[in-house]
Scaffold this motif. Structure first.
Motif, PDB file in Angstrom:
ATOM      1  N   GLU A  34       0.815  -1.220   0.000  1.00  0.00           N
ATOM      2  CA  GLU A  34       0.000   0.000   0.000  1.00  0.00           C
ATOM      3  C   GLU A  34       0.849   1.270   0.000  1.00  0.00           C
ATOM      4  O   GLU A  34       0.363   2.340  -0.334  1.00  0.00           O
ATOM      5  N   VAL A  61      -7.017   5.275  -1.657  1.00  0.00           N
ATOM      6  CA  VAL A  61      -7.858   4.165  -1.210  1.00  0.00           C
ATOM      7  C   VAL A  61      -9.089   4.751  -0.528  1.00  0.00           C
ATOM      8  O   VAL A  61      -9.108   5.924  -0.159  1.00  0.00           O
ATOM      9  N   ALA A  65     -10.082   2.263   4.492  1.00  0.00           N
ATOM     10  CA  ALA A  65      -8.789   1.599   4.297  1.00  0.00           C
ATOM     11  C   ALA A  65      -7.646   2.540   4.667  1.00  0.00           C
ATOM     12  O   ALA A  65      -6.652   2.118   5.260  1.00  0.00           O
ATOM     13  N   HIS A  66      -7.807   3.798   4.341  1.00  0.00           N
ATOM     14  CA  HIS A  66      -6.812   4.828   4.662  1.00  0.00           C
ATOM     15  C   HIS A  66      -6.532   4.848   6.161  1.00  0.00           C
ATOM     16  O   HIS A  66      -5.376   4.810   6.592  1.00  0.00           O
TER      17      HIS A  66
END
Length: 86
Positions: A34, A61, A65-66
């Motif tokens: 990522e 993202v 998710a961040h």
């Protein structure tokens, strides 16, 4: 793309070997799919601390998710500090 910045102040009593080991460990933590680009450096030395600056970029993202990625990395950095006893 999101930019994150961490500023860690290690005690000036921390050995240079431990500081180097910490930087190496942080770079391993940030070597994940990522994270698109990162930098971890000893950015400053003061009378009471060694300042480590960590910057990393993640791909764009979803917000959920961040936050998860950021939290996971933060916990891993804290765990590394505990393991190194710094």
């Amino acid at each position: 793309m999101y930019l994150y910045h961490l500023k860690i102040e290690l005690s000036s009593k921390t050995s240079t070997a431990k500081v180097a080991e910490f930087l190496s460990g942080v770079k391993k933590i940030l070597s994940r799919k990522e994270v698109e680009h990162f930098q971890a450096v000893l950015s400053d030395v003061t009378a009471t601390s060694f300042v480590v600056s960590i910057e990393y970029y993640t791909a764009t993202v979803p917000a959920e998710a961040h936050n998860i990625i950021k939290q996971e990395i933060n916990f891993q950095v804290i765990k590394l500090m505990e393991e190194l006893n710094i």
